[in-house]
Design an enzyme around this catalytic site. Structure first.
Site, PDB file in Angstrom:
ATOM      1  N   ALA A 127       0.902  -1.028  -0.155  1.00 18.78           N
ATOM      2  CA  ALA A 127       0.050   0.017   0.073  1.00 18.78           C
ATOM      3  C   ALA A 127       0.816   1.335  -0.033  1.00 18.78           C
ATOM      4  O   ALA A 127       1.317   1.536   1.030  1.00 18.78           O
ATOM      5  CB  ALA A 127      -0.948   0.103   1.202  1.00 18.78           C
ATOM      6  N   GLY A 132      -4.047  11.371  -2.177  1.00 14.33           N
ATOM      7  CA  GLY A 132      -3.608  12.863  -2.675  1.00 14.33           C
ATOM      8  C   GLY A 132      -1.656  12.301  -3.131  1.00 14.33           C
ATOM      9  O   GLY A 132      -1.328  13.347  -2.801  1.00 14.33           O
ATOM     10  N   THR A 161      -3.450  -2.878  -5.529  1.00 13.51           N
ATOM     11  CA  THR A 161      -3.650  -4.158  -6.197  1.00 13.51           C
ATOM     12  C   THR A 161      -3.886  -5.317  -5.060  1.00 13.51           C
ATOM     13  O   THR A 161      -3.271  -5.380  -3.954  1.00 13.51           O
ATOM     14  CB  THR A 161      -2.575  -4.537  -7.102  1.00 13.51           C
ATOM     15  N   GLU A 245      10.198  -4.490  -9.897  1.00 15.16           N
ATOM     16  CA  GLU A 245       8.766  -4.191 -10.138  1.00 15.16           C
ATOM     17  C   GLU A 245       8.696  -3.784 -11.659  1.00 15.16           C
ATOM     18  O   GLU A 245       7.749  -4.087 -12.326  1.00 15.16           O
ATOM     19  CB  GLU A 245       8.169  -3.019  -9.126  1.00 15.16           C
ATOM     20  N   GLU A 370       6.005   9.480 -17.773  1.00 12.87           N
ATOM     21  CA  GLU A 370       6.610  10.720 -17.502  1.00 12.87           C
ATOM     22  C   GLU A 370       7.496  10.676 -16.338  1.00 12.87           C
ATOM     23  O   GLU A 370       8.737  11.256 -16.501  1.00 12.87           O
ATOM     24  CB  GLU A 370       5.679  11.649 -17.418  1.00 12.87           C
TER      25      GLU A 370
END
Length: 385
Positions: A127, A132, A161, A245, A370
C-alpha cells in the site's frame, strides 16, 4: 527469429504453466471477469502447481528459484491466454511483495508469512498510493506512531492491487514527520486487525477480475515486530525493489504485444475481404512487418534486462527505460491490432478486445511514462552536475 534465451528447464516449466491455465483458469475466467473478482481457489491451485511463490526459499516451503526467466515464462503464457487479471495478481505477489519479505524480513517474519505465500494461501499487497499521493510518494500522509511495543497506524490508501483478497499488506507509513525522505517506514498489517478495513472494490477500465481497492487504517495497532526492514529507511527499501517491479511490467508488456501480434497475424490470413485474405493487402503486411520488427527488437532488450536482473546488475535507470518503452510499445501494438481486426476487434469475445482495455494501465502504474523519463533524464543531467 530464434531466441537463445530460454533453456530446457524453462520450456518444461512452460508446459506446466500451460496445463495449469488450461485446467484451473481458462474455464472460469469469463465468470471471474464478470464478477470482478478471481476466486481464491485459483491462488491455491497456483500454489499446488508451483506457479506462485517459487522464489520463496526452500527452508520456508518454496523452491528457492530466483531465475527471473521462469517468471517471464508465466508472463508469456498469461498473455497468450489473455488471462491478464490473474497475471497482475501473480506478478504483484511474486515480483513486488515477495522480494520485500525475502530481502528484508527477519527469520520470525519469514517463518510467519513465507510458507503461506508459497502455497497460495496467503495473498500479499503493498500500500503506497494515497488519494493525494500517487507518483509523488513523498506526499504520503498515512502515519505510524510508536506506542510502547506497538505501532498505531492512521490513514487511507487507494488503487491497491489485491486489496480485497490481501491477507498481509505492506503499508508505507510516515514514522517521523520531521525527517523528510528518511521519515518513512514499511509496516505489515494483517487481515482482521482491528481498525483495518477495506473501502470500495474499485471499478476499473480493464483488468476487471483483478481486485483493486481502497484501504482504511483507523488507529490500527500492530506489534513493533511488524516493522519490515529498518525504521526510517522505507524509501530506500522501495527504491531497492523498484527495478524488479518495473522490469516485471516491461516483461508483461512485451509478452502482451507478442500475443496481440500473433492473434492478429493469424486473423489476417483467415479473414477475407475483396476476395482475398486481408493479410495479402499491402497495408496489412506493412503493419505486421513493422509490429514484428519492433517486438523482436524490444524482446532482445528485455531479455538482456532480465539476465542483468538475475546477475544483480539491473539499475533503476535501466529498469525505467525498459518499463516506459515496452509499455508504450504494448499500447501502440495492441491499438494497431484492434484496427486490423476491424469491428471484431471491438468485441470482448475476441482476446484482442480484452487486451485493449487491459493494456491501458501499463503506462501508468509502477511509475508513469513521464516519471520514467524524468528518472532517466536526471541520470543524464547528473553527468554534468
Amino acid at each position: 527469429m530464434h531466441r537463445k534465451y530460454f533453456e530446457e528447464d524453462h520450456e518444461a516449466y512452460r508446459e506446466t504453466v500451460r496445463e495449469f491455465l488450461s485446467r484451473e483458469i481458462e474455464p472460469h475466467y469469463e465468470r471471474w471477469e464478470a464478477d470482478r473478482l478471481i476466486d481464491r481457489s485459483a491462488w491455491l491451485a497456483a500454489g499446488k502447481s508451483g506457479i506462485v511463490g517459487i522464489a520463496v526459499p526452500e527452508e520456508f516451503g518454496g523452491s528457492g528459484v530466483t531465475d527471473y526467466r521462469f517468471r517471464h515464462v508465466v508472463a508469456e503464457e498469461i498473455a497468450r491466454t489473455a488471462t491478464t487479471s490473474l497475471g497482475a495478481g501473480l506478478s504483484l505477489q511474486d515480483d513486488i511483495v515477495l522480494p520485500y519479505f525475502v530481502n528484508l524480513g527477519t527469520v520470525e517474519q519469514k517463518q510467519r508469512w513465507l510458507p503461506g505465500m508459497a502455497t497460495g494461501e496467503l495473498i500479499g499487497a503493498i500500500a503506497m498510493t494515497e488519494p493525494g499521493a500517487g507518483s509523488d510518494l513523498q506526499g504520503i500522509r498515512t502515519s505510524a506512531v510508536r506506542d510502547g511495543d506497538e505501532w498505531v497506524i492512521n490513514g487511507q490508501k487507494t488503487f491497491i492491487t489485491s486489496g480485497i483478497h490481501a491477507d498481509v499488506v505492506i503499508v508505507v507509513c510516515r514514522t517521523d514527520a520531521d525527517a523528510g525522505s528518511r521519515g518513512y517506514s514499511l509496516i505489515v498489517v494483517e487481515r482482521g486487525t482491528p481498525g483495518f478495513s477495506r473501502g470500495r472494490k474499485l471499478h476499473k477500465v480493464g483488468l476487471a477480475a483483478q481486485d483493486t481497492a481502497e484501504l482504511v487504517f483507523e488507529d490500527v495497532r500492530v506489534p513493533a515486530g511488524n516493522l519490515l526492514g529498518t525504521e526510517g529507511r522505507g524509501f530506500i527499501h522501495l527504491m531497492e525493489n523498484l527495478p524488479t517491479e518495473r522490469l516485471s511490467i516491461a516483461v508483461h508488456a512485451i509478452a502482451a504485444a507478442r500475443a496481440a501480434y500473433t492473434w492478429t497475424k493469424d486473423y489476417a490470413f483467415e479473414r477475407r475481404a475483396f476476395g482475398r485474405p486481408i493479410g495479402d493487402l499491402q497495408n496489412t503486411r506493412f503493419e505486421l512487418a513493422e509490429m514484428l520488427t519492433e517486438i523482436e527488437v524490444t524482446e532482445s532488450h528485455i531479455d538482456r534486462c532480465v539476465l542483468a536482473l538475475n546477475a544483480g546488475e539491473l539499475t533503476a535507470v535501466d529498469a525505467s527505460k525498459a518499463k516506459w518503452w515496452a509499455s508504450e510499445l504494448q499500447k501502440r501494438v495492441v491499438d494497431r491490432c484492434v484496427q486490423l481486426h476491424g469491428g471484431y476487434g471491438y468485441m470482448m469475445e475476441y482476446p484482442i478486445g480484452r487486451a485493449y482495455v487491459d493494456s491501458r494501465i501499463q503506462t501508468i502504474y509502477g511509475g508513469t511514462t513521464e516519471i520514467m523519463k524524468e528518472i532517466i533524464g536526471r541520470d543524464i543531467a547528473a553527468e554534468f552536475a
